[in-house]
Write an enzyme that holds these catalytic residues in place. Structure first.
Site, PDB file in Angstrom:
ATOM      1  N   LYS A   1       0.800  -1.222   0.000  1.00  0.00           N
ATOM      2  CA  LYS A   1       0.000   0.000   0.000  1.00  0.00           C
ATOM      3  C   LYS A   1       0.838   1.280   0.000  1.00  0.00           C
ATOM      4  O   LYS A   1       0.424   2.302  -0.548  1.00  0.00           O
ATOM      5  CB  LYS A   1      -0.942   0.007   1.202  1.00  0.00           C
ATOM      6  CG  LYS A   1      -1.998  -1.082   1.197  1.00  0.00           C
ATOM      7  CD  LYS A   1      -3.058  -0.866   0.138  1.00  0.00           C
ATOM      8  CE  LYS A   1      -4.207  -1.851   0.265  1.00  0.00           C
ATOM      9  NZ  LYS A   1      -5.251  -1.637  -0.759  1.00  0.00           N
TER      10      LYS A   1
ATOM     11  N   GLU B   1     -10.477   5.402   3.022  1.00  0.00           N
ATOM     12  CA  GLU B   1     -11.064   4.252   3.676  1.00  0.00           C
ATOM     13  C   GLU B   1      -9.970   3.234   3.927  1.00  0.00           C
ATOM     14  O   GLU B   1      -8.924   3.269   3.290  1.00  0.00           O
ATOM     15  CB  GLU B   1     -12.151   3.634   2.801  1.00  0.00           C
ATOM     16  CG  GLU B   1     -11.646   2.715   1.695  1.00  0.00           C
ATOM     17  CD  GLU B   1     -10.805   3.393   0.622  1.00  0.00           C
ATOM     18  OE1 GLU B   1      -9.944   2.709   0.018  1.00  0.00           O
ATOM     19  OE2 GLU B   1     -10.992   4.601   0.372  1.00  0.00           O
TER      20      GLU B   1
ATOM     21  N   SER C   1       1.731  -9.676  -0.575  1.00  0.00           N
ATOM     22  CA  SER C   1       1.423  -8.247  -0.566  1.00  0.00           C
ATOM     23  C   SER C   1       1.497  -7.595   0.801  1.00  0.00           C
ATOM     24  O   SER C   1       1.554  -6.363   0.894  1.00  0.00           O
ATOM     25  CB  SER C   1       0.033  -8.024  -1.169  1.00  0.00           C
ATOM     26  OG  SER C   1      -0.939  -8.795  -0.476  1.00  0.00           O
TER      27      SER C   1
END
Length: 393
Positions: free
Chosen positions: A89, A111, A377
């Site tokens: 991210k 969010e 990830s």
């Protein structure tokens, strides 16, 4: 396959399904993004931060013991879990925060589901010096306590969303409503390859570094490309980050793995591409789990970052043209993969990533000599208390 058209659509998907007052705002963001993506100074600033702040390039790792245990295919991981803040991210959060700062925005909204986007954006906002507000479903807040604390420590304002399913979709709705109060001064940093144009393209572009690195690493270390890429898919940012650099390599099989939760024959899953139909959600057209009136259905996954009723428009297009194959893994598959990797390689994966690993473990015994590359990830620190309780460890 890689670029949207002038209307921001990938085939029949994407676009801008927006109230008139937001159309110009999104067009302004699209124009600002086009300017910075072609600005060598911006790209150099981002590259420097990726190297010295995030810790890129992330390693390519061969799972020797897991490969021996499974028999068959060789298992490789792209270690995005080793990035600063613990997941992929941070790749797009840095880009979005820098863009918002250059546009003169006063606050960034977002969010988060599993909390990794919220943590990464909190870090990026602290780095560039801009206010940050994160909306998160109360169920996810309870499941992801370590990430909630990280966000607060870095100065983000956390808004607990108590309505609806109290998970990711409702967090998106809540954050978007706050954004509508002042879209001229606020910036909504969407956390995946979803939403109205230009966000599916922009987030994908910032994440593309994952696949570009992996491709170069494979060629350098093994003088070949992987046979198969595998990544989990909720909104789909980590998957598009890995897949994009390989889309033109027709010899490389590409597989996205959705959460089948308690089973595809139950309502408790979030397999939008597998069980959904085209519809409109959060300003885009995509595959969507929806009722007879086109309203999003409640969805479920053990992994908070995957319980979203839609999926990125580029994924929807790639499904239709057959370039990417979309499969599923259940909660039980995910938990088994989580524990197996932890005990076989000493690497604790995020529950999201464990879906991709679970599918790789399923097919590896039937593919001797093949090389499977999984995008790990995120790391599972955020999930360990939940898993320990669930499995009574």
């Amino acid at each position: 396959m890689t670029q949207p058209d002038s209307n921001g659509q990938f085939g029949a998907y994407g676009g801008q399904y927006l109230p008139p007052e937001l159309k110009q705002v999104m067009d302004d963001i699209a124009a600002a993004y086009e300017e910075i993506r072609n600005d060598p100074a911006f790209q150099q600033e981002l590259a420097d931060l990726q190297r010295h702040y995030v810790g890129r390039p992330s390693p390519l790792y061969f799972c020797r013991r897991l490969t021996e245990q499974l028999g068959g295919a060789e298992i490789y991981l792209k270690r995005e879990d080793l990035n600063h803040t613990g997941a992929h991210k941070i790749n797009h959060c840095l880009g979005e925060a820098l863009l918002a700062k250059k546009m003169g925005k006063t606050k960034i909204l977002a969010e988060t589901g599993a909390g990794q986007h919220g943590v990464a954006l909190s870090a990026a906002c602290a780095l560039v010096g801009i206010d940050c507000e994160i909306h998160m479903g109360s169920i996810d807040i309870a499941k992801q306590a370590p990430n909630v604390t990280r966000m607060k420590v870095m100065g983000a304002r956390l808004v607990s969303v108590e309505r609806g399913t109290k998970t990711l979709k409702d967090a998106v709705d809540s954050a978007f409503e706050e954004y509508l109060r002042d879209p001229q001064n606020f910036f909504y940093a969407i956390g995946s390859v979803v939403g109205p144009h230009p966000f599916p393209q922009m987030v994908r572009d910032f994440q593309q570094v994952v696949g570009e690195e992996a491709r170069e690493q494979f060629l350098t270390q093994y003088e070949c490309l992987p046979d198969t890429l595998i990544a989990c898919v909720g909104g789909g940012s980590n998957a598009m980050g890995l897949f994009t650099a390989f889309l033109d390599d027709t010899s490389v099989e590409i597989i996205g793995v959705e959460p089948s939760g308690h089973g595809l024959d139950t309502p408790n899953h979030a397999a939008s591409l597998t069980k959904g139909q085209p519809g409109v959600l959060h300003g885009m057209r995509c595959y969507l789990l929806q009722d007879d009136e086109g309203e999003p259905l409640p969805v479920y996954s053990i992994a908070s970052g995957l319980d979203y009723p839609g999926v990125g428009p580029q994924h929807s297009h790639l499904k239709d043209i057959g370039r990417v194959q979309y499969e599923t893994a259940s909660d039980d598959d995910c938990l088994n993969a989580f524990v197996t990797l932890s005990r076989c390689e000493g690497i604790i994966p995020a529950l999201e990533s464990a879906h991709a690993l679970a599918y790789a473990m399923r097919i590896a015994p039937q593919r001797p000599g093949k090389k499977l590359l999984i995008n790990l990830s995120g790391r599972g620190d955020k999930d360990i208390d939940f898993v320990a309780e669930r499995l009574q460890l």
